[in-house]
Design a protein around this motif. Structure first.
Motif, PDB file in Angstrom:
ATOM      1  N   THR A  42      -0.996 -19.017 -16.578  1.00 56.49           N
ATOM      2  CA  THR A  42      -0.922 -20.477 -16.516  1.00 56.49           C
ATOM      3  C   THR A  42      -0.856 -20.970 -15.066  1.00 56.49           C
ATOM      4  OG1 THR A  42       1.503 -20.580 -16.600  1.00 56.49           O
ATOM      5  CG2 THR A  42       0.330 -20.501 -18.708  1.00 56.49           C
ATOM      6  N   LEU A  43      -1.495 -22.094 -14.836  1.00 60.64           N
ATOM      7  CA  LEU A  43      -1.448 -22.718 -13.510  1.00 60.64           C
ATOM      8  C   LEU A  43      -0.021 -23.118 -13.168  1.00 60.64           C
ATOM      9  CD1 LEU A  43      -3.037 -23.836 -11.068  1.00 60.64           C
ATOM     10  CD2 LEU A  43      -3.210 -26.006 -12.302  1.00 60.64           C
ATOM     11  N   THR A  44       0.733 -23.533 -14.192  1.00 59.56           N
ATOM     12  CA  THR A  44       2.117 -23.936 -13.967  1.00 59.56           C
ATOM     13  C   THR A  44       2.928 -22.798 -13.360  1.00 59.56           C
ATOM     14  OG1 THR A  44       2.085 -25.507 -15.808  1.00 59.56           O
ATOM     15  CG2 THR A  44       4.237 -24.703 -15.100  1.00 59.56           C
ATOM     16  N   PHE A  45       2.877 -21.631 -13.985  1.00 58.56           N
ATOM     17  CA  PHE A  45       3.698 -20.528 -13.503  1.00 58.56           C
ATOM     18  C   PHE A  45       3.232 -20.039 -12.137  1.00 58.56           C
ATOM     19  CE2 PHE A  45       4.951 -16.047 -13.190  1.00 58.56           C
ATOM     20  CZ  PHE A  45       6.324 -16.177 -13.362  1.00 58.56           C
ATOM     21  N   LEU A  46       1.923 -19.936 -11.931  1.00 55.54           N
ATOM     22  CA  LEU A  46       1.397 -19.502 -10.631  1.00 55.54           C
ATOM     23  C   LEU A  46       1.848 -20.458  -9.530  1.00 55.54           C
ATOM     24  CD1 LEU A  46      -2.228 -18.457 -11.639  1.00 55.54           C
ATOM     25  CD2 LEU A  46      -0.392 -16.935 -10.899  1.00 55.54           C
ATOM     26  N   THR A  47       1.759 -21.761  -9.801  1.00 54.59           N
ATOM     27  CA  THR A  47       2.168 -22.755  -8.812  1.00 54.59           C
ATOM     28  C   THR A  47       3.677 -22.701  -8.565  1.00 54.59           C
ATOM     29  OG1 THR A  47       0.321 -24.200  -9.419  1.00 54.59           O
ATOM     30  CG2 THR A  47       2.168 -25.223  -8.268  1.00 54.59           C
ATOM     31  N   CYS A  48       4.443 -22.526  -9.636  1.00 53.19           N
ATOM     32  CA  CYS A  48       5.897 -22.399  -9.475  1.00 53.19           C
ATOM     33  C   CYS A  48       6.245 -21.200  -8.603  1.00 53.19           C
ATOM     34  CB  CYS A  48       6.570 -22.251 -10.839  1.00 53.19           C
ATOM     35  SG  CYS A  48       6.680 -23.772 -11.799  1.00 53.19           S
ATOM     36  N   MET A  49       5.561 -20.081  -8.808  1.00 55.01           N
ATOM     37  CA  MET A  49       5.840 -18.878  -8.015  1.00 55.01           C
ATOM     38  C   MET A  49       5.475 -19.082  -6.549  1.00 55.01           C
ATOM     39  SD  MET A  49       7.382 -16.545  -9.690  1.00 55.01           S
ATOM     40  CE  MET A  49       8.332 -17.946 -10.298  1.00 55.01           C
ATOM     41  N   ILE A  50       4.328 -19.715  -6.297  1.00 54.57           N
ATOM     42  CA  ILE A  50       3.928 -19.973  -4.911  1.00 54.57           C
ATOM     43  C   ILE A  50       4.942 -20.892  -4.240  1.00 54.57           C
ATOM     44  CG2 ILE A  50       2.189 -21.122  -3.472  1.00 54.57           C
ATOM     45  CD1 ILE A  50       0.074 -20.034  -5.391  1.00 54.57           C
ATOM     46  N   ASN A  51       5.418 -21.900  -4.990  1.00 55.39           N
ATOM     47  CA  ASN A  51       6.450 -22.788  -4.436  1.00 55.39           C
ATOM     48  C   ASN A  51       7.739 -22.034  -4.171  1.00 55.39           C
ATOM     49  OD1 ASN A  51       6.019 -26.105  -4.603  1.00 55.39           O
ATOM     50  ND2 ASN A  51       4.500 -24.912  -5.707  1.00 55.39           N
ATOM     51  N   CYS A  52       8.097 -21.142  -5.081  1.00 54.71           N
ATOM     52  CA  CYS A  52       9.297 -20.319  -4.880  1.00 54.71           C
ATOM     53  C   CYS A  52       9.171 -19.492  -3.611  1.00 54.71           C
ATOM     54  CB  CYS A  52       9.513 -19.397  -6.074  1.00 54.71           C
ATOM     55  SG  CYS A  52      10.153 -20.201  -7.550  1.00 54.71           S
ATOM     56  N   GLN A  79       3.151 -21.194  11.290  1.00 57.03           N
ATOM     57  CA  GLN A  79       1.791 -21.708  11.107  1.00 57.03           C
ATOM     58  C   GLN A  79       1.245 -21.304   9.741  1.00 57.03           C
ATOM     59  OE1 GLN A  79      -0.175 -20.014  14.523  1.00 57.03           O
ATOM     60  NE2 GLN A  79       0.347 -21.735  15.872  1.00 57.03           N
ATOM     61  N   LEU A  80       1.539 -20.065   9.335  1.00 54.50           N
ATOM     62  CA  LEU A  80       1.089 -19.591   8.026  1.00 54.50           C
ATOM     63  C   LEU A  80       1.741 -20.396   6.902  1.00 54.50           C
ATOM     64  CD1 LEU A  80      -0.381 -17.526   6.228  1.00 54.50           C
ATOM     65  CD2 LEU A  80       1.616 -16.031   6.473  1.00 54.50           C
ATOM     66  N   LEU A  81       3.038 -20.641   7.024  1.00 58.45           N
ATOM     67  CA  LEU A  81       3.751 -21.409   6.002  1.00 58.45           C
ATOM     68  C   LEU A  81       3.268 -22.853   5.959  1.00 58.45           C
ATOM     69  CD1 LEU A  81       7.370 -20.029   6.580  1.00 58.45           C
ATOM     70  CD2 LEU A  81       5.871 -19.571   4.628  1.00 58.45           C
ATOM     71  N   ASP A  82       3.013 -23.436   7.129  1.00 66.28           N
ATOM     72  CA  ASP A  82       2.502 -24.810   7.179  1.00 66.28           C
ATOM     73  C   ASP A  82       1.137 -24.908   6.516  1.00 66.28           C
ATOM     74  OD1 ASP A  82       4.761 -25.651   8.446  1.00 66.28           O
ATOM     75  OD2 ASP A  82       3.870 -25.813  10.442  1.00 66.28           O
ATOM     76  N   ALA A  83       0.278 -23.900   6.767  1.00 70.99           N
ATOM     77  CA  ALA A  83      -1.051 -23.881   6.147  1.00 70.99           C
ATOM     78  C   ALA A  83      -0.940 -23.761   4.637  1.00 70.99           C
ATOM     79  CB  ALA A  83      -1.866 -22.723   6.718  1.00 70.99           C
ATOM     80  N   LEU A  84      -0.021 -22.910   4.189  1.00 69.70           N
ATOM     81  CA  LEU A  84       0.190 -22.720   2.758  1.00 69.70           C
ATOM     82  C   LEU A  84       0.692 -24.005   2.105  1.00 69.70           C
ATOM     83  CD1 LEU A  84       0.279 -20.655   0.393  1.00 69.70           C
ATOM     84  CD2 LEU A  84       2.653 -20.210   1.025  1.00 69.70           C
ATOM     85  N   PHE A  85       1.594 -24.699   2.778  1.00 68.05           N
ATOM     86  CA  PHE A  85       2.138 -25.931   2.216  1.00 68.05           C
ATOM     87  C   PHE A  85       1.059 -26.996   2.075  1.00 68.05           C
ATOM     88  CE2 PHE A  85       4.034 -30.147   2.560  1.00 68.05           C
ATOM     89  CZ  PHE A  85       4.943 -30.111   1.515  1.00 68.05           C
ATOM     90  N   GLY A  86       0.298 -27.225   3.135  1.00 67.06           N
ATOM     91  CA  GLY A  86      -0.713 -28.280   3.109  1.00 67.06           C
ATOM     92  C   GLY A  86      -1.898 -27.980   2.215  1.00 67.06           C
ATOM     93  N   GLY A  87      -2.255 -26.688   2.100  1.00 68.32           N
ATOM     94  CA  GLY A  87      -3.448 -26.326   1.338  1.00 68.32           C
ATOM     95  C   GLY A  87      -3.201 -26.047  -0.128  1.00 68.32           C
ATOM     96  N   ILE A  88      -1.992 -25.553  -0.462  1.00 65.34           N
ATOM     97  CA  ILE A  88      -1.738 -25.154  -1.851  1.00 65.34           C
ATOM     98  C   ILE A  88      -0.435 -25.724  -2.404  1.00 65.34           C
ATOM     99  CG2 ILE A  88      -1.340 -23.211  -3.403  1.00 65.34           C
ATOM    100  CD1 ILE A  88      -3.135 -21.505  -1.647  1.00 65.34           C
ATOM    101  N   VAL A  89       0.675 -25.487  -1.718  1.00 64.71           N
ATOM    102  CA  VAL A  89       1.995 -25.802  -2.274  1.00 64.71           C
ATOM    103  C   VAL A  89       2.107 -27.263  -2.695  1.00 64.71           C
ATOM    104  CG1 VAL A  89       4.459 -25.985  -1.748  1.00 64.71           C
ATOM    105  CG2 VAL A  89       3.195 -23.941  -1.069  1.00 64.71           C
ATOM    106  N   CYS A  90       1.854 -28.179  -1.773  1.00 65.91           N
ATOM    107  CA  CYS A  90       2.036 -29.599  -2.076  1.00 65.91           C
ATOM    108  C   CYS A  90       1.007 -30.134  -3.071  1.00 65.91           C
ATOM    109  CB  CYS A  90       2.017 -30.416  -0.785  1.00 65.91           C
ATOM    110  SG  CYS A  90       2.452 -32.149  -1.022  1.00 65.91           S
ATOM    111  N   PRO A  91      -0.303 -29.951  -2.842  1.00 69.04           N
ATOM    112  CA  PRO A  91      -1.271 -30.500  -3.801  1.00 69.04           C
ATOM    113  C   PRO A  91      -1.156 -29.884  -5.192  1.00 69.04           C
ATOM    114  CG  PRO A  91      -2.385 -29.180  -2.108  1.00 69.04           C
ATOM    115  CD  PRO A  91      -0.987 -29.385  -1.653  1.00 69.04           C
ATOM    116  N   ALA A  92      -0.902 -28.569  -5.266  1.00 69.04           N
ATOM    117  CA  ALA A  92      -0.810 -27.923  -6.581  1.00 69.04           C
ATOM    118  C   ALA A  92       0.438 -28.377  -7.328  1.00 69.04           C
ATOM    119  CB  ALA A  92      -0.812 -26.407  -6.419  1.00 69.04           C
ATOM    120  N   ALA A  93       1.555 -28.553  -6.612  1.00 69.14           N
ATOM    121  CA  ALA A  93       2.790 -28.998  -7.252  1.00 69.14           C
ATOM    122  C   ALA A  93       2.614 -30.386  -7.865  1.00 69.14           C
ATOM    123  CB  ALA A  93       3.931 -29.006  -6.236  1.00 69.14           C
ATOM    124  N   ILE A  94       2.029 -31.295  -7.094  1.00 68.44           N
ATOM    125  CA  ILE A  94       1.829 -32.664  -7.597  1.00 68.44           C
ATOM    126  C   ILE A  94       0.821 -32.668  -8.749  1.00 68.44           C
ATOM    127  CG2 ILE A  94       1.026 -34.972  -6.981  1.00 68.44           C
ATOM    128  CD1 ILE A  94       2.068 -34.428  -4.144  1.00 68.44           C
TER     129      ILE A  94
END
Length: 242
Positions: A42-52, A79-94
């Motif tokens: 599920t996209l939900t669980f994958l996104t939750c894990m990436i956010n975790c 820089q890696l964490l910032d890239a992850l946040f802007g590219g995946i963490v924030c948009p996928a969570a919302i």
């Protein structure tokens, strides 16, 4: 970051550790756990894990790694964490939150049948499908991230979206099941429209969160060049302001 940011990362890190342990502590067995690919389909669980992983990593960076790692390595990790946040963490969570509650509003049986309320506690449902977005938004507003350039960030976001669509079809091909009930209720053409709409929504969210970050923190991470006319420039030529 400042003390407020570190406090938020501390609380968010602890929260996400609790989130990962919640099913174990309370012996929760989601029906998806027993089928092909388990929760990972599920996209939900994958996104939750990436956010975790993200929030635990920034928590460790703030309180440990930034002090013990060489400065160059600490900077690269940030820089890696910032890239992850802007590219995946924030948009996928919302996306997960808006898509889940939007579909629930139309017809909850398509995404979260009422029988799930007897299996999954309401608190855990909100941890998966509600709190993701406000936590990501607080992180965006509180902390200035050094985003990737717009094309690279968009490529990262696109890769996550395309990767999940491909993974969802792999699960269907090898496991014979769809990750969400909605795919059993719509035909092939409707599936294409639905998937296209979800992917498009993620791109819109990606653009909006970058614009909001630029507005709040004054960073030019959308890659937009602002031009002004200089009074001293010959013939009123525009000069670029980076």
């Amino acid at each position: 970051g400042g003390s407020a940011t570190k406090l938020f990362h501390f609380l968010a890190g602890l929260y996400h550790v609790y989130f990962m342990l919640y099913p174990i502590i309370w012996s929760i067995r989601h029906p998806n756990y027993e089928t092909y690919a388990g929760r990972w389909k599920t996209l939900t669980f994958l996104t939750c894990m990436i956010n975790c992983w993200y929030f635990i990593a920034v928590f460790l960076h703030d309180f440990l790694l930034s002090y013990v790692l060489p400065e160059s390595m600490s900077r690269k990790l940030k820089q890696l964490l910032d890239a992850l946040f802007g590219g995946i963490v924030c948009p996928a969570a919302i996306l997960v939150v808006t898509a889940f509650w939007g579909i629930c509003y139309v017809n909850r049986a398509m995404i979260w049948p009422s029988k799930m309320d007897e299996i999954i506690p309401l608190s855990y449902n909100h941890m998966m499908h509600t709190l993701l977005a406000p936590i990501a938004l607080v992180e965006l507003l509180l902390y200035r991230h050094d985003y990737l350039s717009f094309p690279k960030g968009f490529l990262l976001c696109s890769s996550y979206a395309a990767g999940y669509v491909a993974w969802m079809h792999v699960v269907k091909a090898y496991g014979g099941i769809w990750a969400y009930p909605i795919f059993y209720r719509i035909n092939a053409q409707q599936k294409q429209v639905f998937i296209g709409t979800i992917v498009a929504a993620m791109f819109v969210i990606f653009l909006c969160q970058h614009a909001l970050h630029s507005l709040v923190h004054g960073s030019g991470d959308l890659g937009i060049k602002v031009t002004k006319r200089s009074a001293t420039s010959p013939k009123g030529k525009a000069r670029k302001v980076e």
